[in-house]
Design an enzyme around this catalytic site. Structure first.
Site, PDB file in Angstrom:
ATOM      1  N   TYR A  72     -47.435  19.419  58.805  1.00 60.45           N
ATOM      2  CA  TYR A  72     -46.836  20.965  57.559  1.00 60.45           C
ATOM      3  C   TYR A  72     -45.298  20.450  56.959  1.00 60.45           C
ATOM      4  O   TYR A  72     -44.571  20.809  56.608  1.00 60.45           O
ATOM      5  CB  TYR A  72     -47.023  21.792  57.951  1.00 60.45           C
ATOM      6  CG  TYR A  72     -48.193  22.817  57.521  1.00 60.45           C
ATOM      7  CD1 TYR A  72     -49.093  21.981  57.055  1.00 60.45           C
ATOM      8  CD2 TYR A  72     -48.339  23.915  57.924  1.00 60.45           C
ATOM      9  CE1 TYR A  72     -50.390  22.122  57.054  1.00 60.45           C
ATOM     10  CE2 TYR A  72     -49.765  24.076  57.767  1.00 60.45           C
ATOM     11  CZ  TYR A  72     -50.415  23.413  57.276  1.00 60.45           C
ATOM     12  OH  TYR A  72     -52.226  24.144  56.122  1.00 60.45           O
ATOM     13  N   GLY A  73     -44.520  20.029  58.375  1.00 60.94           N
ATOM     14  CA  GLY A  73     -42.870  20.126  58.787  1.00 60.94           C
ATOM     15  C   GLY A  73     -42.515  19.750  57.966  1.00 60.94           C
ATOM     16  O   GLY A  73     -40.676  20.003  57.711  1.00 60.94           O
ATOM     17  N   ASP A 126     -53.735  26.409  62.933  1.00 58.64           N
ATOM     18  CA  ASP A 126     -52.858  25.134  62.772  1.00 58.64           C
ATOM     19  C   ASP A 126     -52.563  24.296  61.866  1.00 58.64           C
ATOM     20  O   ASP A 126     -53.089  23.507  60.914  1.00 58.64           O
ATOM     21  CB  ASP A 126     -52.166  24.381  64.053  1.00 58.64           C
ATOM     22  CG  ASP A 126     -51.693  23.741  64.375  1.00 58.64           C
ATOM     23  OD1 ASP A 126     -50.234  24.221  63.854  1.00 58.64           O
ATOM     24  OD2 ASP A 126     -51.312  22.663  64.920  1.00 58.64           O
ATOM     25  N   SER A 127     -51.180  24.017  61.777  1.00 59.47           N
ATOM     26  CA  SER A 127     -51.954  22.096  60.807  1.00 59.47           C
ATOM     27  C   SER A 127     -52.588  21.378  61.557  1.00 59.47           C
ATOM     28  O   SER A 127     -52.681  20.198  60.585  1.00 59.47           O
ATOM     29  CB  SER A 127     -50.155  21.879  60.890  1.00 59.47           C
ATOM     30  OG  SER A 127     -49.266  21.036  61.670  1.00 59.47           O
ATOM     31  N   CYS A 162     -48.223  27.922  64.615  1.00 62.05           N
ATOM     32  CA  CYS A 162     -48.244  26.946  64.308  1.00 62.05           C
ATOM     33  C   CYS A 162     -46.517  27.449  63.921  1.00 62.05           C
ATOM     34  O   CYS A 162     -46.461  28.240  62.727  1.00 62.05           O
ATOM     35  CB  CYS A 162     -48.909  26.886  63.192  1.00 62.05           C
ATOM     36  SG  CYS A 162     -47.932  25.121  62.197  1.00 62.05           S
ATOM     37  N   ASN A 163     -45.738  27.229  64.168  1.00 66.40           N
ATOM     38  CA  ASN A 163     -43.843  27.283  64.096  1.00 66.40           C
ATOM     39  C   ASN A 163     -43.464  27.464  62.685  1.00 66.40           C
ATOM     40  O   ASN A 163     -42.999  27.775  61.832  1.00 66.40           O
ATOM     41  CB  ASN A 163     -42.956  27.080  64.935  1.00 66.40           C
ATOM     42  CG  ASN A 163     -43.456  27.231  66.269  1.00 66.40           C
ATOM     43  OD1 ASN A 163     -42.345  27.352  66.796  1.00 66.40           O
ATOM     44  ND2 ASN A 163     -43.779  26.918  67.100  1.00 66.40           N
ATOM     45  N   THR A 164     -44.176  26.071  62.000  1.00 70.43           N
ATOM     46  CA  THR A 164     -43.577  26.086  60.898  1.00 70.43           C
ATOM     47  C   THR A 164     -44.815  26.994  59.953  1.00 70.43           C
ATOM     48  O   THR A 164     -44.309  27.260  58.669  1.00 70.43           O
ATOM     49  CB  THR A 164     -44.413  24.426  60.647  1.00 70.43           C
ATOM     50  OG1 THR A 164     -43.523  23.615  61.631  1.00 70.43           O
ATOM     51  CG2 THR A 164     -43.833  23.675  59.335  1.00 70.43           C
ATOM     52  N   GLU A 187     -50.987  13.795  66.768  1.00 74.27           N
ATOM     53  CA  GLU A 187     -52.337  13.433  65.999  1.00 74.27           C
ATOM     54  C   GLU A 187     -53.265  12.657  66.184  1.00 74.27           C
ATOM     55  O   GLU A 187     -53.974  12.083  66.326  1.00 74.27           O
ATOM     56  CB  GLU A 187     -52.136  13.892  64.849  1.00 74.27           C
ATOM     57  CG  GLU A 187     -51.773  15.745  64.116  1.00 74.27           C
ATOM     58  CD  GLU A 187     -52.787  16.471  63.698  1.00 74.27           C
ATOM     59  OE1 GLU A 187     -53.821  16.659  63.422  1.00 74.27           O
ATOM     60  OE2 GLU A 187     -52.388  17.681  63.855  1.00 74.27           O
ATOM     61  N   CYS A 227     -43.038  24.139  68.884  1.00 72.01           N
ATOM     62  CA  CYS A 227     -43.949  23.328  68.108  1.00 72.01           C
ATOM     63  C   CYS A 227     -44.676  23.486  69.342  1.00 72.01           C
ATOM     64  O   CYS A 227     -45.008  22.576  69.458  1.00 72.01           O
ATOM     65  CB  CYS A 227     -43.480  21.811  66.784  1.00 72.01           C
ATOM     66  SG  CYS A 227     -44.898  20.974  66.422  1.00 72.01           S
ATOM     67  N   THR A 228     -45.610  23.829  68.483  1.00 68.87           N
ATOM     68  CA  THR A 228     -47.612  24.115  69.954  1.00 68.87           C
ATOM     69  C   THR A 228     -47.122  22.840  69.737  1.00 68.87           C
ATOM     70  O   THR A 228     -48.084  22.270  70.681  1.00 68.87           O
ATOM     71  CB  THR A 228     -48.234  24.647  68.750  1.00 68.87           C
ATOM     72  OG1 THR A 228     -48.846  24.259  67.185  1.00 68.87           O
ATOM     73  CG2 THR A 228     -47.457  25.966  68.796  1.00 68.87           C
ATOM     74  N   HIS A 229     -47.710  21.359  68.874  1.00 68.88           N
ATOM     75  CA  HIS A 229     -47.880  20.265  69.278  1.00 68.88           C
ATOM     76  C   HIS A 229     -47.236  19.443  70.402  1.00 68.88           C
ATOM     77  O   HIS A 229     -47.250  18.947  71.435  1.00 68.88           O
ATOM     78  CB  HIS A 229     -48.331  19.443  68.253  1.00 68.88           C
ATOM     79  CG  HIS A 229     -48.383  18.850  66.739  1.00 68.88           C
ATOM     80  ND1 HIS A 229     -48.594  20.288  66.287  1.00 68.88           N
ATOM     81  CD2 HIS A 229     -49.514  18.673  66.736  1.00 68.88           C
ATOM     82  CE1 HIS A 229     -49.110  20.084  65.052  1.00 68.88           C
ATOM     83  NE2 HIS A 229     -50.102  19.033  65.645  1.00 68.88           N
TER      84      HIS A 229
END
Ligand code: DGL
Length: 286
Positions: free
Chosen positions: A46-47, A14-15, A78-80, A157, A201-203
């Site tokens: 990333y987005g 993932d990012s 990561c969706n992005t 983050e 978004c996985t976050h």
């Protein structure tokens, strides 16, 4: 082509630390697998960085995981990165099974009773051609309202090394969630309300409690960790590379985590969400 067998690890990236929400589900579904996780936190979010950058990072990470860890499959948690780079990834690594993560518009459309669904995701995901394709494919009878959530990944983050309830980032997260859910409209189960919220978004899985406080107890929140884990199992079975799950010879699953960002942040996230000690984490150059 790299050598791998059923004991080879599954790569997950993932990012940043958001993909740990997918990793939690993967470990539940596949407790005998070895996993190697890469958080590209040194390059997050990333987005807000554009497709070319995301493609370049995705290909470099896949190359690293294949060459250094001999992964047998790659989960893009990561969706992005999935919307920006999964096609390139599959053509650059034709022998590597790739499992991507996309906003769950289809299940949301079929379960919504008010036929009004909210989607929160990064700007990159919401503005992607793939998202538009999904929206069109499932919008028959359902109104999707989407909201890009600039700043939210960065705040999540940052939050892991702070106190989970009183740190400055959690205050910022609450303010951002308030602004973004407010922009989508009213939530609830009456006609005209949004009764289903897709976490694109996985976050965002890690801020479900904050979202729940804002949208109320009756709204259905949908994320994609568990279906992605089941899809990963199907792919490993198809490829005949599933780890041995039977009898005494079944291995205990192993896990190592890498970050291109601050090691202490990954260690804090691994402890908070996976209950893992710092020895499971290492730093890599960004
Ligand atoms: N977890 C990533 C996703 O699912 C966040 C991308 C970002 O860094 O903006 O989209």
């Amino acid at each position: 082509m790299s050598q791998h067998n059923s004991a080879s690890p599954v790569g997950v990236f993932d990012s940043g630390i958001g993909g740990l929400s997918v990793l939690q589900e993967l470990r539940r579904e596949l407790p005998h697998e070895n996993f190697v996780y890469l958080a590209d936190s040194g390059n997050a979010p990333y987005g807000e960085r554009g497709d070319d950058f995301v493609k370049q990072r995705t290909l470099a990470i896949a190359r690293y995981l294949q060459d250094e860890h001999h992964i047998k499959a790659l989960v893009v948690a990561c969706n992005t990165a999935t919307t920006a780079a999964v096609a390139e990834l599959r053509s650059a690594f034709p022998d590597l099974p790739v499992i991507g993560v996309e906003p769950a518009l289809k299940p949301a459309a079929s379960s919504s009773q008010t036929h009004r669904v909210g989607v929160i995701a990064t700007r990159g995901t919401v503005q992607s051609a793939r998202f538009e394709q999904l929206r069109q494919a499932f919008s028959d009878g359902t109104e999707f309202r989407s909201q890009p959530c600039d700043g939210l990944v960065r705040a999540i983050e940052r939050s892991v090394e702070e106190d989970a309830t009183t740190g400055p980032s959690i205050t910022e997260i609450r303010q951002l969630c308030d602004r973004y859910t407010g922009a989508l409209g009213s939530f609830g189960v009456r006609t005209g309300d949004i009764d289903t919220l897709v976490l694109g978004c996985t976050h965002y899985v890690f801020i479900k409690d904050e979202l729940r406080q804002l949208i109320g107890p009756d709204v259905h929140i949908i994320d994609t960790g568990a279906p992605v884990a089941r899809q990963t199992r199907r792919i490993l079975v198809q490829r005949n590379t599933l780890a041995d799950e039977t009898g005494e010879s079944a291995p205990a699953g192993g896990l190592h985590l890498y970050t291109t960002g601050r090691l202490s942040a990954l260690q804090a996230a691994a402890e908070r969400w996976l209950h893992l000690g710092p020895e499971h984490c290492s730093a890599l150059p960004a």
